[in-house]
Motif scaffolding. Structure first.
Motif, PDB file in Angstrom:
ATOM      1  N   ASP A 114      12.713  37.502 112.326  1.00 41.97           N
ATOM      2  CA  ASP A 114      11.867  38.682 112.082  1.00 41.97           C
ATOM      3  C   ASP A 114      11.355  38.676 110.656  1.00 41.97           C
ATOM      4  OD1 ASP A 114      12.172  39.578 114.621  1.00 41.97           O
ATOM      5  OD2 ASP A 114      13.797  40.988 114.169  1.00 41.97           O
ATOM      6  N   ASN A 115      12.261  38.403 109.708  1.00 43.23           N
ATOM      7  CA  ASN A 115      11.867  38.363 108.305  1.00 43.23           C
ATOM      8  C   ASN A 115      10.891  37.226 108.045  1.00 43.23           C
ATOM      9  OD1 ASN A 115      13.273  40.407 106.590  1.00 43.23           O
ATOM     10  ND2 ASN A 115      15.013  39.598 107.744  1.00 43.23           N
ATOM     11  N   ALA A 159       7.528  38.023 109.211  1.00 41.72           N
ATOM     12  CA  ALA A 159       6.896  39.035 108.359  1.00 41.72           C
ATOM     13  C   ALA A 159       6.623  38.475 106.961  1.00 41.72           C
ATOM     14  CB  ALA A 159       7.806  40.253 108.276  1.00 41.72           C
ATOM     15  N   VAL A 165       8.889  37.434 104.807  1.00 42.92           N
ATOM     16  CA  VAL A 165       9.883  37.853 103.823  1.00 42.92           C
ATOM     17  C   VAL A 165      10.943  36.756 103.682  1.00 42.92           C
ATOM     18  CG1 VAL A 165      11.635  39.597 103.262  1.00 42.92           C
ATOM     19  CG2 VAL A 165       9.553  40.250 104.502  1.00 42.92           C
TER      20      VAL A 165
END
Lengths: 230, 328
Positions: free
Chosen positions: A16-17, A20, A22
């Motif tokens: 997920d990071n 995104a 990140v």
């Protein structure tokens, strides 16, 4: 003697990071395993990373690049298999760690796939590991391990559709006989499908799974004759 | 328009082979001492310490009679034992006997002398035993003649237990309800056993989740969206009660969530129920993956914690396991 493992929740969190944009270092856990050579997992990861780095620079055509990448991964998998224990090989969290470390390479190999597809290709789904990049190439390595003539015979559609997803493909002798026939005759994709179907039809009443190579060759040539190739 | 039901059936174009249908019923597989009746679930450590024993009780005389009926001899028949690994997508032939010339022998294996297909703790493996035609005979209509044609097959699956089990519910019948002092209509009951939860190795040892047996049977009998939602509601109810109990145990603690987190992280409690529980779920309960925060959430807002966990827990898997246990 240990390897690193990542739980599914941590791996999902990482992905997920990552999607995104990140930077995030997931919490890996060291698993002590007496029968796994120290550094085997790290060596595998660096082999994948360096192959990706080398191939993403250009020089090769797109298809050639991907085929070369799969060759490199298969070679690395062969080395890895000699150095790790079966419990590491079958440990989902082992592969989740590898997938997260090499996510750029997987993303490059399957460009433009959705986040869901990327999860599949990276092997996040426990039950569907055989459909992931490393799962598929692990199976392929098992089949062509001793067949040097097929070492360069890649082609995603062929192996995935006609071998990995079929019941009879689990017998490596039939898989090898079929692959050699396709390579020798340079069979078109359309005809490959027909031959695979003909073998499948025989498999309903005949147990092809225990056929040896000699019998496998005759099964394949009968299927070829049925399709009408000369 | 009425619904058309469909079913797959293998059409076998041979005459007289139905007499072989139950011919392999006398073959028994035991995994780690337990009889496998078709499907068996093991945890990952059991895959590493696997003991297989296979007993072959075949009526050779009646097999020979049935074979003669369709123009075959015992020498034409082979019995093959094969293992499949799902992850590696490979078959491994364990034994291949000619029924006329070779004597069947019972087999015993330990993980250390088994090929790697058996150690597949990820997807498990399947064992199959098949009676096949071992020789190529001359072709004739409706006759078994092709080498490799199977006459009978039996199979057993050995599958990994899902690691996500948060709790394993138990079916509750009328007598259990009475002994628990419940009304006969009780649906879900969470029983706190006397054992101190801090000393328990598994949540199950300290807390038992009971679910009404009839409701379980209903779920088992019907397959529709209603039963699916019943399943989910039931599991949610059970989860909430379980979290409620854990929350109660945490509230009764004099130590603060930070102190508890420190204690759990120091691993001073060896294989403790809470260590495993929070290890598995802290990422879900706390956005920053903080153990103290996860403990605090369960302690202060159990309902919210249950909602968060719901998405992570394989509720369907739990119910399936539960149904399996109720069956066995």
């Amino acid at each position: 003697m240990s390897y690193k493992s990542l739980s599914l929740i941590n791996a999902e969190n990482f992905l997920d990071n990552h999607l995104a944009g990140v930077d995030f270092t997931p919490e890996a856990v060291d698993i002590i395993d007496a029968n796994t050579a120290e550094g085997a997992q790290t060596e595998f990861i660096s082999a994948i990373k360096s192959s990706h780095k080398r191939l993403s620079k250009g020089l090769f055509g797109k298809t050639d690049r991907f085929e070369q990448f799969e060759k490199d991964v298969t070679t690395a998998l062969g080395l890895l298999k000699l150095k790790i224990s079966p419990s590491a090989l079958f440990d989902h969290s082992f592969w989740l760690f590898v997938a997260c470390e090499t996510i750029d390479a997987i993303n490059w190999r399957y460009p433009g796939t959705s986040a869901k597809d990327l999860r599949g290709n990276a092997g996040f789904k426990r039950a569907a590991f055989a459909e992931s990049l490393y799962g598929r190439l692990l199976i392929r390595h098992g089949i062509v391990e001793s067949a040097t003539d097929l070492a360069d015979f890649f082609g995603q559609d062929f192996w995935r559709s006609h071998i990995f997803r079929t019941n009879w493909g689990r017998n490596s002798d039939i898989a090898l006989a079929f692959a050699r026939e396709v390579l020798k005759r340079d069979v078109k994709v359309k005809d490959q499908r027909e031959i695979a179907k003909a073998i499948k039809r025989r498999n309903s009443n005949i147990l092809l799974e225990t056929f040896d190579y000699e019998d496998a060759v005759s099964v394949v040539s009968e299927a070829v004759a049925e399709v009408g190739l000369r | 328009m009425s619904k058309v039901k469909t079913a797959n059936r293998v059409i076998r174009p041979y005459l007289g082979i139905e007499s072989f249908d139950n011919s392999l019923d006398g073959i028994q597989l035991k995994v780690n001492g337990e009889l496998n009746t078709g499907k068996q679930y093991l945890n990952s450590s059991q895959f590493e310490d696997l003991r297989l024993s296979i007993e072959f009780r075949l009526g050779l005389a009646s097999l020979e009679r049935d074979a003669n009926e369709i123009g075959l001899t015992l020498n034409d028949l082979r019995l093959q034992l094969v293992a499949h690994s799902k992850t590696l997508s490979r078959v491994h032939i364990i034994r291949d006997w000619n029924l006329q010339t070779e004597d069947l022998e019972d087999l015993e294996f330990h993980a250390s002398d088994l090929p790697e297909v058996f150690l597949d703790g990820r997807s498990g493996f399947e064992l199959r035993c098949a009676l096949i035609l071992g020789n190529q005979l001359s072709a004739a209509p409706l006759k078994v003649y092709e080498k490799g044609t199977w006459l009978a097959i039996v199979g057993w699956q050995v599958l990994p237990d899902q690691e996500v089990a948060l709790f394993s519910p138990k079916p509750m019948d009328l007598s259990i309800k009475r002994s628990l002092g419940l009304d006969s209509k009780a649906l879900v009951y969470v029983e706190s056993k006397s054992e101190n939860i801090w000393a328990a190795a598994e949540i199950d040892d300290a807390i038992t989740v009971w679910i009404d047996e009839d409701t379980l049977n209903q779920i088992l009998m019907s397959r529709g969206s209603t039963s699916r939602s019943t399943e989910l509601l039931l599991a949610r109810l059970a989860l909430e009660s379980l979290i409620g109990q854990i929350s109660k145990a945490l509230r009764a603690e004099s130590r603060s969530p930070e102190q508890l987190a420190q204690m759990l992280e120091s691993k001073e409690l060896d294989s403790n129920a809470f260590t495993t529980f929070f290890e598995r779920n802290k990422g879900t309960l706390s956005e920053t993956n903080d153990l103290a925060e996860a403990i605090e959430l369960i302690k202060d807002s159990p309902a919210r914690a249950a909602s968060k966990l719901e998405s992570q827990v394989d509720i369907r898997g739990d119910i399936k396991r539960l149904i399996k246990e109720a069956d066995g």
